[in-house]
Scaffold this motif. Sequence first.
Motif, mmCIF file in Angstrom:
data_model
loop_
_atom_site.group_PDB
_atom_site.id
_atom_site.type_symbol
_atom_site.label_atom_id
_atom_site.label_comp_id
_atom_site.label_asym_id
_atom_site.label_seq_id
_atom_site.Cartn_x
_atom_site.Cartn_y
_atom_site.Cartn_z
ATOM 1 N N LEU A 178 -9.688 6.909 0.049
ATOM 2 C CA LEU A 178 -9.455 7.753 -1.124
ATOM 3 C C LEU A 178 -8.084 7.478 -1.729
ATOM 4 N N ASP A 179 -7.080 7.291 -0.879
ATOM 5 C CA ASP A 179 -5.740 6.971 -1.376
ATOM 6 C C ASP A 179 -5.757 5.663 -2.171
ATOM 7 N N LEU A 180 -6.388 4.650 -1.597
ATOM 8 C CA LEU A 180 -6.440 3.352 -2.271
ATOM 9 C C LEU A 180 -7.248 3.439 -3.566
ATOM 10 N N ALA A 181 -8.303 4.246 -3.547
ATOM 11 C CA ALA A 181 -9.103 4.405 -4.761
ATOM 12 C C ALA A 181 -8.288 5.073 -5.864
ATOM 13 N N ARG A 182 -7.464 6.065 -5.493
ATOM 14 C CA ARG A 182 -6.605 6.725 -6.488
ATOM 15 C C ARG A 182 -5.631 5.723 -7.108
ATOM 16 N N ILE A 183 -5.054 4.884 -6.246
ATOM 17 C CA ILE A 183 -4.131 3.852 -6.732
ATOM 18 C C ILE A 183 -4.849 2.919 -7.700
ATOM 19 N N ALA A 184 -6.040 2.490 -7.298
ATOM 20 C CA ALA A 184 -6.796 1.546 -8.123
ATOM 21 C C ALA A 184 -7.145 2.154 -9.474
ATOM 22 N N ILE A 185 -7.617 3.391 -9.453
ATOM 23 C CA ILE A 185 -8.018 4.040 -10.706
ATOM 24 C C ILE A 185 -6.814 4.269 -11.615
ATOM 25 N N ALA A 186 -5.707 4.731 -11.021
ATOM 26 C CA ALA A 186 -4.504 4.955 -11.821
ATOM 27 C C ALA A 186 -4.012 3.651 -12.445
ATOM 28 N N ILE B 163 0.847 -1.200 0.000
ATOM 29 C CA ILE B 163 0.000 0.000 0.000
ATOM 30 C C ILE B 163 0.878 1.244 0.000
ATOM 31 N N ALA B 164 1.908 1.243 0.857
ATOM 32 C CA ALA B 164 2.811 2.395 0.938
ATOM 33 C C ALA B 164 3.537 2.629 -0.381
ATOM 34 N N GLU B 165 4.028 1.557 -0.992
ATOM 35 C CA GLU B 165 4.761 1.691 -2.250
ATOM 36 C C GLU B 165 3.839 2.110 -3.394
ATOM 37 N N PHE B 166 2.652 1.516 -3.447
ATOM 38 C CA PHE B 166 1.707 1.898 -4.501
ATOM 39 C C PHE B 166 1.305 3.363 -4.354
ATOM 40 N N ARG B 167 1.144 3.802 -3.107
ATOM 41 C CA ARG B 167 0.790 5.200 -2.857
ATOM 42 C C ARG B 167 1.884 6.140 -3.353
ATOM 43 N N SER B 168 3.110 5.807 -3.037
ATOM 44 C CA SER B 168 4.211 6.727 -3.345
ATOM 45 C C SER B 168 4.662 6.648 -4.804
ATOM 46 N N SER B 169 4.574 5.456 -5.407
ATOM 47 C CA SER B 169 5.144 5.279 -6.742
ATOM 48 C C SER B 169 4.146 4.881 -7.823
ATOM 49 N N GLY B 170 2.954 4.443 -7.415
ATOM 50 C CA GLY B 170 1.994 3.961 -8.399
ATOM 51 C C GLY B 170 2.191 2.487 -8.703
ATOM 52 N N PHE B 171 1.243 1.907 -9.396
ATOM 53 C CA PHE B 171 1.277 0.467 -9.649
ATOM 54 C C PHE B 171 2.390 0.070 -10.600
ATOM 55 N N GLU B 172 2.510 0.773 -11.707
ATOM 56 C CA GLU B 172 3.442 0.354 -12.753
ATOM 57 C C GLU B 172 4.893 0.387 -12.274
ATOM 58 N N VAL B 173 5.257 1.418 -11.508
ATOM 59 C CA VAL B 173 6.650 1.590 -11.082
ATOM 60 C C VAL B 173 7.006 0.667 -9.910
#
Length: 202
Positions: A104-112, A20-30
């Motif tokens: 909201l943070d997790l939703a942003r990650i999911a949508i991105a 969760i922390a990594e996805f938040r800071s860097s996004g899924f792809e990275v």
Amino acid sequence: MTVPQRLTERKREAILQAAIAEFRSSGFEVTSMDRIAATAGVSKRTVYNHFPSKEALFAEILNRLWSSISAEQDTVYCPEKPLREQLRVLLQVKLRMLADENLLDLARIAIAATIHSPERAQDMVGRMGEREEGLTVWIRQAHADGRLKPMDPAFAAQQVHGLIKIFAFWPQISMGQPSLTEAEQAQVIESALDMFLACYQR
């Protein structure tokens, strides 16, 4: 037997929190499984023992996101209570959930993460639809009780969710606007109730 199981559960939780922390800071792809393992303080092999792929790990995080949406399903239709009162409770729960920064943070990650993957997008929409079934069930029961006009309950529920999310989800997700104040939440709720009941109440 109990101690190893607890250790395994703790490692799994550490991996999820690190992801969760990594996805938040860097996004899924990275984000890589190596970075998740390093942040969790476990080996890469341990990560793969729990989650066979980054997609599987991300899916588990989505499961957590959707489970936090399921609170609305606890509200059961009551023939004796006014429709407006019951619906207000449902929407209050929904708006409290949508104001949660973690969600909201997790939703942003999911949508991105779904932008470049139609498969992920379909899965996300499907999961969200399942989690929003609570309102559909309530509308179906109120209709069966003769208190609402004929309509497609799923369509009507989607209309209500749309009336809420246009103020309390999409502006926060897409434009970084602050969550609604209590007064603003009340205004959105009462307006949505006015529109829904004017259209569907007998």
